[in-house]
Design an enzyme around this catalytic site. Structure first.
Site, short mmCIF file in Angstrom:
data_model
loop_
_atom_site.label_atom_id
_atom_site.label_comp_id
_atom_site.label_asym_id
_atom_site.label_seq_id
_atom_site.Cartn_x
_atom_site.Cartn_y
_atom_site.Cartn_z
N HIS A 82 17.25 16.32 -46.59
CA HIS A 82 17.86 15.16 -47.25
C HIS A 82 18.89 15.65 -48.26
O HIS A 82 18.69 16.67 -48.91
CB HIS A 82 16.78 14.35 -47.98
CG HIS A 82 17.16 12.92 -48.18
ND1 HIS A 82 16.90 11.95 -47.22
CD2 HIS A 82 17.79 12.28 -49.19
CE1 HIS A 82 17.34 10.79 -47.66
NE2 HIS A 82 17.89 10.96 -48.85
N ASP A 161 11.67 1.27 -50.77
CA ASP A 161 12.93 2.00 -50.99
C ASP A 161 14.11 1.22 -50.43
O ASP A 161 15.18 1.19 -51.03
CB ASP A 161 12.87 3.41 -50.39
CG ASP A 161 14.13 4.20 -50.72
OD1 ASP A 161 14.48 4.25 -51.92
OD2 ASP A 161 14.79 4.71 -49.81
N ARG A 168 20.05 -0.85 -56.28
CA ARG A 168 20.64 0.22 -57.09
C ARG A 168 22.10 0.44 -56.73
O ARG A 168 22.94 0.69 -57.58
CB ARG A 168 19.86 1.54 -56.89
CG ARG A 168 18.51 1.57 -57.59
CD ARG A 168 17.71 2.80 -57.17
NE ARG A 168 18.39 4.04 -57.44
CZ ARG A 168 18.29 5.14 -56.67
NH1 ARG A 168 17.52 5.16 -55.61
NH2 ARG A 168 18.93 6.24 -56.98
N SER A 183 12.83 7.67 -54.59
CA SER A 183 13.47 7.19 -53.36
C SER A 183 13.42 8.27 -52.28
O SER A 183 13.00 8.01 -51.14
CB SER A 183 14.92 6.82 -53.70
OG SER A 183 15.70 6.71 -52.55
N LYS A 187 10.45 8.64 -48.97
CA LYS A 187 10.92 8.62 -47.57
C LYS A 187 10.49 9.87 -46.83
O LYS A 187 10.08 9.82 -45.68
CB LYS A 187 12.46 8.53 -47.52
CG LYS A 187 13.02 7.15 -47.74
CD LYS A 187 14.47 7.05 -47.29
CE LYS A 187 15.45 7.75 -48.20
NZ LYS A 187 15.76 7.09 -49.45
N1 URA Z 1 19.31 9.54 -51.37
C1 URA Z 1 18.26 8.71 -51.36
O1 URA Z 1 17.63 8.50 -50.34
N2 URA Z 1 17.92 8.11 -52.50
C2 URA Z 1 18.57 8.30 -53.65
O2 URA Z 1 18.20 7.74 -54.65
C3 URA Z 1 19.68 9.18 -53.65
C4 URA Z 1 20.03 9.79 -52.48
#
Ligand code: URA
Length: 410
Positions: A82, A161, A168, A183, A187
């Site tokens: 990620h 999320d 956000r 967040s 995930k």
């Molecule tokens: N990527 C995400 O999934 N969440 C965030 O808050 C920032 C980047």
């Protein structure tokens, strides 16, 4: 308990207990807490921060808002990656097929654009027909058959999320370490991977603008990963300059394919570095061995074939990508060498062209964006094209762009 007391408590910097966090966040998902109240709470969290305990509680609430995938029926180590997001960051589209082509399973839960940074899910949606909301069954089947699947948050996977992220994005509440950590880590944990690699972007075009914050984010994400028994490796990489030359959804998919076809440069180097790390931790081999596998996957065409297989498997038609034909160029007004390209300003410009959202309801124009014709280190003469804007087809007026707001030439 009531939401106004909770907002006020955070506004003055006090720690919220788990029940209060559950009341606010679960209430938001149920529609009891309203958008404006959650926006206010998120802003208070942005300004006052959260303790480690609050952050761990929030991760738990996010995870429990949906299912946690059990990927134990799929043999081998599963590795997810990620990025905290940056301008022109299409690394996932490159490394996921490379790593899968090397035989490692990549279960990937991604997000949409956040602030001025683009998101993998929006980029994939620029491919007509591409399904970004896989059911658990579809996700697991894809992993079993082609070793690679990318899905967004759904009603079953991290729905919290999905809801908070969308809010956000349009309320100036993106750059909060506890909110980013919750967040991302929720995930990653819900997605079921064994190992997690996080690319923390740091610079003016990233959510983390300075190294101190990037290090704090790394520390908390590694602790969360450890708590959930997932090896979490965080790399910190520069985001003062856009990554690669294309910014915007379809344009970024095209550049990702160019890299898989052998295009060289900084973007390729970073993709190779991250893919190498993913292969190394998954196969428990040396960096050199892992890098050789990565280079072979690209040079043999296996990674590109995997990319096409992945797009088809999720219903996408790769020939459907549309890039606007309404273009305008920005020319150099001074000569010299490109010293800097301002990632933040390029991100804002791309967003204003229609590649990102200002309001929750906005639809993205996948065909718009920016191509940087000159990169850092390039020589420039007066009148050379610095970058090209791909504007909405309906935009008739020229944009009066001052090149000095984007490029530093000396
Ligand atoms: N990527 C995400 O999934 N969440 C965030 O808050 C920032 C980047």
């Amino acid at each position: 308990m009531n939401i106004i007391d909770i907002i006020n408590k955070k506004r003055v910097g006090l720690e919220l207990n788990k029940e209060e966090l559950e009341y606010a966040f679960n209430g938001y998902l149920k529609g009891i807490v309203k958008d404006y109240q959650m926006s206010s709470l998120l802003m208070a969290i942005c300004i006052k921060g959260m303790s480690e305990k609050e952050t761990f509680d929030l991760v738990d609430i996010f995870i429990k808002s949906g299912d946690v995938l059990d990927l134990s029926s799929i043999p081998g180590i599963k590795v997810d990656k990620h990025s905290t997001g940056g301008i022109g960051d299409k690394i996932t589209l490159i490394i996921a097929p490379i790593v899968a082509a090397c035989g490692v399973v990549v279960p990937k839960m991604s997000g949409r654009g956040l602030g001025y940074t683009g998101g993998t899910i929006d980029k994939l949606e620029s491919i007509k027909g591409f399904n970004v909301s896989l059911t658990e069954e579809e996700f697991i089947n894809a992993l079993k058959t082609i070793k690679l699947a990318v899905t967004g948050q759904t009603a079953n996977l991290c729905p919290m999320d999905k809801a908070i992220y969308a809010l956000r994005d349009v309320t100036g509440t993106t750059s909060s370490i506890p909110l980013i950590a919750s967040s991302i880590m929720s995930k990653k944990i819900a997605g079921g991977a064994d190992k997690i690699l996080i690319d923390i972007k740091c610079g003016n075009g990233a959510l983390m603008e300075n190294m101190d914050d990037a290090l704090k984010l790394r520390e908390i994400m590694e602790k969360i990963g450890e708590y959930y028994g997932k090896e979490t490796i965080c790399e910190i990489s520069d985001m003062n300059t856009p990554l690669g030359s294309n910014i915007g959804n379809s344009l970024e998919v095209i550049e990702a394919m160019d890299v898989l076809h052998g295009k060289k440069g900084e973007l390729t180097d970073l993709a190779i570095k991250i893919a190498t790390e993913m292969i190394k931790v998954s196969k428990d081999i040396t960096v050199e061995e892992a890098k050789n596998e990565v280079i072979f996957a690209i040079n043999s065409g296996n990674a590109f074939k995997k990319f096409l297989e992945f797009v088809k498997n999720q219903g996408g038609d790769i020939n459907s990508l549309v890039v606007s034909t309404n273009i305008e160029t920005v020319k150099a007004t001074s000569a010299g060498e490109v010293k800097k390209i301002n990632a933040l300003n390029i991100g804002k410009l791309s967003c204003s062209l229609g590649a990102g959202r200002i309001n929750k309801e906005d639809t993205i124009d996948y065909s718009v964006g920016i191509v940087l014709n000159k990169l850092v280190g390039d020589k420039v003469n007066i009148g050379d094209t610095l970058f090209t804007m791909y504007k909405k087809q309906s935009e008739v007026n020229p944009l009066n762009i001052n090149p000095d707001d984007y490029y530093e030439i000396k």
